[in-house]
Design a protein around this motif. Structure first.
Motif, short mmCIF file in Angstrom:
data_model
loop_
_atom_site.label_atom_id
_atom_site.label_comp_id
_atom_site.label_asym_id
_atom_site.label_seq_id
_atom_site.Cartn_x
_atom_site.Cartn_y
_atom_site.Cartn_z
N ASP A 247 4.79 2.06 -13.07
CA ASP A 247 4.47 2.82 -14.28
C ASP A 247 3.62 4.04 -13.97
N GLU A 248 2.71 3.90 -13.02
CA GLU A 248 1.87 5.04 -12.62
C GLU A 248 2.73 6.15 -12.03
N LEU A 249 3.70 5.80 -11.21
CA LEU A 249 4.53 6.81 -10.55
C LEU A 249 5.52 7.47 -11.50
N VAL A 250 6.18 6.66 -12.32
CA VAL A 250 7.31 7.16 -13.11
C VAL A 250 6.89 7.60 -14.51
N GLY A 251 5.79 7.08 -15.01
CA GLY A 251 5.34 7.48 -16.33
C GLY A 251 5.49 6.42 -17.39
N GLY A 252 5.41 5.15 -16.99
CA GLY A 252 5.47 4.06 -17.96
C GLY A 252 4.16 3.87 -18.69
N VAL A 253 4.14 2.92 -19.59
CA VAL A 253 2.98 2.75 -20.48
C VAL A 253 1.98 1.72 -19.97
N LEU A 254 2.29 1.03 -18.86
CA LEU A 254 1.40 -0.02 -18.37
C LEU A 254 0.84 0.32 -16.99
N ASN A 255 0.45 1.56 -16.79
CA ASN A 255 -0.11 1.93 -15.49
C ASN A 255 -1.59 1.55 -15.43
N ALA A 256 -2.06 1.30 -14.22
CA ALA A 256 -3.46 0.92 -14.01
C ALA A 256 -4.26 2.02 -13.33
N GLY A 257 -3.66 3.19 -13.19
CA GLY A 257 -4.37 4.31 -12.57
C GLY A 257 -4.17 4.36 -11.07
N PRO A 258 -4.50 5.50 -10.47
CA PRO A 258 -4.27 5.69 -9.03
C PRO A 258 -5.20 4.90 -8.13
N GLU A 259 -6.22 4.24 -8.69
CA GLU A 259 -7.13 3.44 -7.87
C GLU A 259 -6.64 2.01 -7.67
N ARG A 260 -5.56 1.66 -8.33
CA ARG A 260 -5.01 0.30 -8.18
C ARG A 260 -4.72 0.02 -6.71
N LEU A 261 -5.17 -1.11 -6.23
CA LEU A 261 -5.07 -1.58 -4.83
C LEU A 261 -6.21 -1.06 -3.95
N ASP A 262 -7.19 -0.38 -4.53
CA ASP A 262 -8.29 0.17 -3.72
C ASP A 262 -9.42 -0.85 -3.50
N ALA A 263 -9.72 -1.67 -4.51
CA ALA A 263 -10.93 -2.48 -4.46
C ALA A 263 -10.94 -3.46 -3.29
N ALA A 264 -9.88 -4.22 -3.12
CA ALA A 264 -9.84 -5.19 -2.03
C ALA A 264 -9.89 -4.48 -0.68
N ALA A 265 -9.20 -3.35 -0.60
CA ALA A 265 -9.20 -2.59 0.66
C ALA A 265 -10.61 -2.12 1.02
N GLU A 266 -11.33 -1.61 0.03
CA GLU A 266 -12.65 -1.05 0.29
C GLU A 266 -13.71 -2.12 0.53
N THR A 267 -13.57 -3.27 -0.11
CA THR A 267 -14.58 -4.33 0.03
C THR A 267 -14.29 -5.29 1.17
N GLY A 268 -13.13 -5.17 1.79
CA GLY A 268 -12.77 -6.08 2.86
C GLY A 268 -12.35 -7.45 2.38
N THR A 269 -11.99 -7.55 1.10
CA THR A 269 -11.58 -8.84 0.52
C THR A 269 -10.22 -9.26 1.07
N PRO A 270 -10.09 -10.47 1.55
CA PRO A 270 -8.77 -10.92 2.05
C PRO A 270 -7.71 -10.80 0.95
N GLN A 271 -6.55 -10.27 1.33
CA GLN A 271 -5.53 -10.04 0.31
C GLN A 271 -4.13 -10.22 0.87
N ILE A 272 -3.28 -10.79 0.02
CA ILE A 272 -1.84 -10.81 0.24
C ILE A 272 -1.24 -9.97 -0.87
#
Length: 402
Positions: A247-272
């Motif tokens: 939605d963020e890329l194409v213009g849908g109504v349920l986008n979470a903004g360009p920071e989506r996927l940043d928090a775990a990366a920045e905090t070192g939180t284990p993620q799949i």
């Protein structure tokens, strides 16, 4: 116990005073924070508008003389957020109540958003029957439509303000006995079309001794999870459903903004991280789909939701974006690809079955993801029990190793 009322005493003194009296009548202390800019209050608040302005780094006279209304509201919102945060830290705020029109709603909810999850937050507002996302954002704010304008006391406003005041008292006076256990907490993202897989993963995790919090990937859901990762509430992430990026890329109504996927990366939180529902972009009713997309592959999910299949070109770009996000991770990270379908609708025989588009996504991810990201490929669709078990076991290895 104490309830903080945030309100513009230059215009709503009568109504705020009434709410104060209702709350105090229940034996609960009240602390009134005045956020009015243009006039003087009809009774003395516990925190003055001048103190609120000062908390925002300015003074009340400057706001009165120089600021446009929108600027003044934003400034008083910042000051109110600082004030209520301090009151909470001092242990003199157990809940917060606001009442008013759009201006006071903006200020009071800015203050409410500064408080932790779980602190009772009630907003009586003239705009509560419309789009409240700008006011609520990702916080647990209860919005109550005032029906009539919050202007004077009458048989309607007295009842509605009383209800709100008593509801706030009920929340602070009856703190729930929430069972807390010393378990690692896993945040999981889900959509309707990834529900079976997420449910299976959640059950496996809970059997293994984890607590899980599932977020509906509707834009605000993704942002809420990001916030909780930043706050340290979430210990590990099973980001099954990254559809908000479509939605963020194409213009849908349920986008979470360009920071989506940043928090775990920045905090070192284990993620799949997986690719759940990247086969779709979300719109409202079918007639709300932009004209430029009318010839695309559309699927009416329900009368309020229309889904659009992503193209191979869009999928390739999504793969590049997600790979870049994962490459920035500072903690254990895996990318999990369900090769037989990224949602219920993209498996063979369903409306969004498009092997070319899926392969474009997978190819872009394989080619762009870095060596520090573990790549997991499973010959199953995203809702298959095998996929769920694979990603859960990998996440458990990451957490156990940490």
């Amino acid at each position: 116990m104490s309830v903080v009322i945030v309100g513009t005493l230059d215009t709503k003194s009568e109504e705020i005073g009434f709410a104060r009296d209702v709350i105090e009548g229940q034996g609960v202390d009240v602390h009134v924070v005045d956020v009015g800019v243009m006039g003087d209050p009809e009774f003395e608040p516990d925190t003055s508008a001048a103190e609120v302005a000062a908390a925002a780094g300015t003074d009340l006279e400057t706001l009165r003389e120089d600021a446009e209304r929108g600027e003044a509201i934003e400034t008083m919102g910042e000051g109110a957020a600082t004030i209520v945060g301090e009151l909470h830290d001092e242990g003199v705020l157990d809940g917060v109540l606001g009442l008013g029109g759009s201006g006071n709603t903006s200020i009071a909810t800015a203050a409410m958003r500064a408080l932790p999850y779980g602190v009772p937050k009630v907003m009586v507002s003239t705009v509560a029957s419309g789009d409240v996302e700008p006011y609520v954002e990702t916080r647990d704010i209860a919005m109550l439509y005032s029906v009539a304008d919050v202007e004077g006391l009458n048989q309607l406003t007295r009842r509605i303000i009383s209800n709100a005041a008593l509801a706030t008292v009920g929340m602070v006076d009856n703190e729930p006995d929430v069972e807390t256990e010393d378990k690692p907490t896993v945040g999981i993202t889900m959509f309707g079309v990834t529900t079976p897989g997420v449910q299976a993963a959640r059950e496996h995790l809970e059997e293994m001794g984890y607590e899980t919090i599932v977020f509906h990937a509707t834009g605000t859901g993704g942002r809420a999870m990001e916030n909780l990762i930043e706050q340290g509430v979430i210990d590990a992430v099973l980001d099954v459903t990254t559809t908000e990026w479509a939605d963020e890329l194409v213009g849908g109504v349920l986008n979470a903004g360009p920071e989506r996927l940043d928090a775990a990366a920045e905090t070192g939180t284990p993620q799949i991280v997986s690719v759940g529902a990247l086969d779709m972009v979300n719109f409202g009713p079918e007639d709300s789909v932009p004209e430029e997309f009318q010839d695309r592959n559309l699927h009416v999910h329900n009368p309020q939701v229309t889904l659009m299949r992503t193209t191979p070109e869009e999928c390739a770009e999504l793969g590049e974006i997600i790979a870049e996000k994962l490459n920035a991770a500072t903690g254990p990270t895996a990318l999990a690809l369900p090769l037989d379908g990224v949602s219920m609708l993209s498996v063979e025989g369903e409306d969004f079955y498009d092997p070319e588009a899926d392969e474009a996504l997978f190819k872009a991810l394989r080619e762009n993801v870095g060596d520090d990201v573990e790549l997991i490929e499973v010959e199953a669709d995203i809702n298959d029990e095998r996929f769920a078990r694979t990603i859960v076991e990998t996440l458990d290895e990451y957490v156990s190793a940490g």
